[in-house]
Design an enzyme around this catalytic site. Structure first.
Site, short mmCIF file in Angstrom:
data_model
loop_
_atom_site.label_atom_id
_atom_site.label_comp_id
_atom_site.label_asym_id
_atom_site.label_seq_id
_atom_site.Cartn_x
_atom_site.Cartn_y
_atom_site.Cartn_z
N HIS A 1 78.45 -29.61 44.82
CA HIS A 1 78.29 -28.37 43.87
C HIS A 1 77.83 -27.15 44.92
O HIS A 1 78.48 -26.11 44.80
CB HIS A 1 77.28 -28.61 42.76
CG HIS A 1 76.71 -27.44 42.13
ND1 HIS A 1 77.39 -26.61 41.45
CD2 HIS A 1 75.54 -26.72 42.24
CE1 HIS A 1 76.64 -25.55 41.11
NE2 HIS A 1 75.50 -25.81 41.43
N HIS B 1 70.85 -23.55 48.00
CA HIS B 1 69.97 -22.95 46.87
C HIS B 1 69.36 -23.86 45.89
O HIS B 1 68.32 -23.39 45.16
CB HIS B 1 71.04 -22.13 46.06
CG HIS B 1 72.00 -22.98 44.90
ND1 HIS B 1 73.18 -23.26 45.45
CD2 HIS B 1 71.53 -23.22 43.93
CE1 HIS B 1 73.70 -23.98 44.40
NE2 HIS B 1 72.93 -23.75 43.16
N GLU C 1 63.97 -26.50 45.10
CA GLU C 1 63.42 -27.10 43.68
C GLU C 1 63.62 -28.43 43.51
O GLU C 1 62.79 -29.23 42.96
CB GLU C 1 64.41 -26.19 42.68
CG GLU C 1 64.10 -26.69 41.17
CD GLU C 1 64.60 -25.94 40.18
OE1 GLU C 1 64.74 -26.22 38.91
OE2 GLU C 1 65.70 -25.08 40.67
N ASP C 2 64.76 -29.07 44.00
CA ASP C 2 65.11 -30.44 43.81
C ASP C 2 64.96 -31.34 44.92
O ASP C 2 65.21 -32.72 44.83
CB ASP C 2 66.53 -30.30 43.11
CG ASP C 2 66.83 -29.83 41.95
OD1 ASP C 2 66.03 -29.97 41.14
OD2 ASP C 2 67.73 -28.83 41.53
N ASP D 1 76.98 -19.61 41.24
CA ASP D 1 76.25 -21.14 40.62
C ASP D 1 76.81 -21.41 39.04
O ASP D 1 77.39 -22.49 38.89
CB ASP D 1 74.84 -21.13 40.90
CG ASP D 1 74.40 -22.28 40.27
OD1 ASP D 1 74.61 -23.52 40.44
OD2 ASP D 1 73.43 -22.08 39.39
N ASP E 1 101.33 -6.37 21.66
CA ASP E 1 102.33 -5.15 22.11
C ASP E 1 102.03 -4.22 22.79
O ASP E 1 102.06 -2.66 22.40
CB ASP E 1 102.78 -4.86 20.61
CG ASP E 1 104.07 -3.90 20.52
OD1 ASP E 1 105.04 -4.09 21.22
OD2 ASP E 1 104.25 -3.32 19.71
#
Length: 735
Positions: free
Chosen positions: A71, A95, A99-100, A162, A282
């Protein structure tokens, strides 16, 4: 974010990482290929970032079952396609790490420097945003988002990339999550991309969001677009060939692209304008990309010579760029097949900014910097964000700040700050007058000027999103009829009309009171001495609800004051001597009524002679119009002498305010530039030109009529002197 598996890194992340390029997975090899504009040392940094990220995310998977590192690599590839710099790509790869994973900001700083670490930290804060919809969006999160963007715009670029990759892989989510993510994409992220001028990302976010939110509607429209009639395809080719041929004959190097509408743009246009699919489709659309600005204007003439333009549909966004830095010429032509042709003309640099917006600032940095100048997408984005950040100090609460941000994302409304930090919502194109009435009706009625972000501006100034507006008032001020020409809000329009009507009524009552009182004095009476019962009987007979209504009727010429006075001063059954009413009128007219210029609701100025302050004047009482002012030398005065009872003696007050209409008959040599010289001389004399028309014209002489505005006879004489001095002028006279 997808649920992640907690993980402890298997190796020390502070150790230098050396990566063998031949061992890279396919997605990293693709990223390197797309980022080919970077040099080898910069691509080596990308490989190191991938190694660090892959190590940190080891064991974590996405909802689709793929390794999680795929990702952030895909996010970096989206940004590489936009030509972003190496720092942005490094931050994109990393990024989600703070956080993870166990990776810290200090680890990233040690490996890639403080700028990359700050970008990752900024995106981490944005990842915590939880949008439900526009009404329920977390206000404090919006504040943090704008603050992060103000420090470095690349933060929001990473976040948009992201979101774009998440939308591309939305199929792995459950239906409820797909609906929620699609809605916030259409309501928050796509508008942010549009506000930053990033048209390519905005268009894909809208299409993917539409597909996820309304899959059946998207499928139907997509099928209809693919099944485009052969006749239409042939027409597109024929029009394109005609335009290309004409441009080639003028030796204009160009790229000509036919534009295809997306399902989302067709859907929104059908809903907003109530059109059928056939009506929306159109329309033929083309984009012409040229080398220079001069070529754009040259090509505009070429396309207008090829097909006739609709004059009301031309927009020059090159001279006046949009708020996000977008520049192009837009025109609509009459097509050969009965359908309109939409054409956009722009330079290569404008095309880059139109597609990539602020991302164009970092694209192709070795060449010309796309951020040069105050109209660039980069500088305009920073101005927008810095203005919002500055205003958030005065907003008082996060909720007010949120309302200010929403304005630019949903531009059908304009959100403005009061000096106290309150936010007012107004329709687009609202002016300072609209704002004044939105604050309070009394503020609008007494407004004389405005300060917008500290600058003094006229009341007719149109207001832009996020501006701080202060209204300057004066108790003696009243609304002007001209305000109705530019206000857009219903509240302002209604309040102005009501107040003007009230002011006109008050002026009429005052003038009627003076006129009736004089007529009664001539008969040895006064309003105070008229018995109440007699007055009530007269009002009832005339169906007047109050005395003020009678007085206003007198001023407007619907009742002659001498006749009303004659009836009110007479006892029931009493017969006054012959000529009493006439003497009442004569006595009443001995004292002049003085004009100050503020009584426009009661006095009007005759178009036949156009009196201005300083002229000898007379008033003629005209039914429904009040007192019409004429010059004494007006040709129509002789006709009015037949009705002396309607004559009203008037004069000019010592101080007269306002502009008055006048007309000049000017003879000039009929040669190029003569009209411009006369207009410049009139402007130099501080006079406004309302209208110009030719009265007569031949090969040598032209006679023109100029309708102008002046303050008084002296001002008019000054205009005439300045015009008469011109060598092209043969004669000037007042009409």
């Amino acid at each position: 974010m997808d649920p992640m598996t907690s993980f402890e890194p298997a190796c020390s992340l502070s150790e230098p990482l050396v990566v063998d390029a031949t061992a890279l997975p396919d997605d990293m090899l693709e990223l390197e290929r797309v980022a080919g504009y970077l040099d080898e040392s910069q691509r080596a940094l990308l490989r190191r970032a991938w190694a660090m990220g892959a190590t940190a995310h080891a064991g974590q998977v996405r909802s689709s079952g793929e390794p999680y590192i795929t990702h952030p690599v895909a996010v970096a590839r989206v940004l590489a396609e936009q030509g972003l710099d190496v720092e942005t790509l490094l931050a994109a790869i990393l990024h989600d790490t703070i956080e993870d994973t166990a990776l810290t900001r200090d680890d990233i700083t040690a490996a890639f420097g403080p700028t990359v670490a700050e970008l990752v930290d900024g995106v981490t804060k944005l990842d915590k945003l939880q949008f439900r919809d526009r009404q329920e969006a977390n206000a404090e999160s919006f504040r943090k988002m704008l603050l992060a963007m103000s420090r470095d715009l690349r933060v929001i670029l990473i976040k948009l990339a992201d979101r774009l990759h998440n939308m591309r892989t939305l199929g792995a989510k459950d239906p409820r999550s797909r609906q929620r993510i699609a809605r916030e994409t259409l309501e928050i992220y796509a508008p942010i991309a549009q506000r930053l001028g990033m048209n390519l990302i905005k268009a894909e976010l809208q299409d993917l969001g539409f597909r996820a939110l309304y899959p059946r509607r998207h499928a139907v429209l997509e099928k209809r677009i693919r099944a485009e009639p052969v006749v239409r395809r042939e027409a597109l080719v024929q029009i394109e060939a005609n335009l290309a041929q004409r441009l080639a004959k003028e030796k204009l190097k160009h790229r000509l692209i036919s534009r295809v509408k997306s399902p989302w743009s067709i859907y929104t246009k059908m809903r907003a304008e109530g059109k059928s699919f056939a009506q929306v489709m159109d329309v033929f659309g083309y984009r012409i990309v040229l080398r220079t600005v001069a070529d754009c204007y040259h090509a505009l003439g070429v396309v207008h010579a090829t097909y006739k333009p609709l004059d009301s549909r031309f927009r020059d966004f090159i001279a006046i760029p949009k708020a996000n830095g977008y520049q192009s010429l837009h025109t609509v032509l009459f097509g050969p097949y009965g359908s309109p042709i939409e054409v956009q003309l722009r330079t290569e640099e404008m095309d880059l900014i139109a597609e990539k917006g602020i991302a164009a600032h970092w694209a192709y940095k070795e060449g010309k910097d796309a951020s040069d100048g105050p109209n660039s997408a980069q500088s305009r984005a920073y101005n927008w964000i810095s203005g919002l950040v500055e205003s958030q100090h005065d907003a008082g609460s996060s909720l007010e700040f949120l309302e200010n941000v929403k304005v630019d994302l949903f531009p059908d409304e304009v959100y403005l700050f009061s000096p106290k930090g309150d936010i007012l919502s107004l329709p687009r194109n609202s002016t300072a007058v609209d704002f004044a009435y939105a604050v309070h009706t009394d503020v609008g009625n007494q407004a004389v000027a405005a300060r917008v972000d500290g600058r003094l501006v006229p009341l007719r100034t149109r207001l832009a999103n996020g501006e701080r507006v202060e209204i300057i008032t004066a108790k003696s001020s009243t609304p002007k009829p001209q305000w109705l020409e530019f206000v857009v809000s219903g509240k302002a329009r209604t309040a102005i009309r009501q107040q003007l009507k009230q002011i006109g009524h008050e002026d009429a009552v005052q003038l009627g009171h003076r006129m009736l009182d004089r007529a009664l004095e001539a008969l040895g009476s006064s309003l105070e001495r008229v018995p109440a019962a007699r007055m009530d009987d007269y009002l009832q007979e005339g169906k007047y609800p109050r005395l003020e209504a009678l007085l206003a009727d007198i001023a407007l010429g619907n009742k002659m004051p001498s006749k009303v006075a004659y009836i009110l001063a007479s006892e029931p059954g009493e017969q006054r001597e012959p000529g009493a009413a006439k003497r009442a009128h004569t006595a009443m007219t001995q004292e002049k009524i003085l004009i100050t210029g503020a009584e426009r609701g009661v006095f009007s100025f005759a178009n036949c002679c156009m009196p201005v302050p300083g002229d000898e004047i007379m008033g003629y009482h005209t039914a429904g119009k009040g007192i019409v002012v004429h010059r004494l030398d007006c040709p129509n005065v002789a006709e009015y002498r037949k009705s002396p009872d309607r004559w009203v003696p008037i004069g000019w007050d010592r101080t007269v305010t306002g502009d008055f209409s006048a007309a000049l008959r000017i003879e000039v040599d009929n040669r190029p530039g003569a009209l411009a010289q006369v207009a410049a001389a009139i402007a130099d004399a501080q006079s406004n030109i309302d209208r110009v028309e030719y009265l007569d014209r031949d090969t040598n002489i032209a006679i023109l009529r100029f309708s102008i505005e002046v303050r008084d006879r002296r001002h008019l004489a000054d205009v005439i002197r300045k015009v008469r001095r011109l060598s092209v002028v043969l004669g000037v006279q007042r009409i």
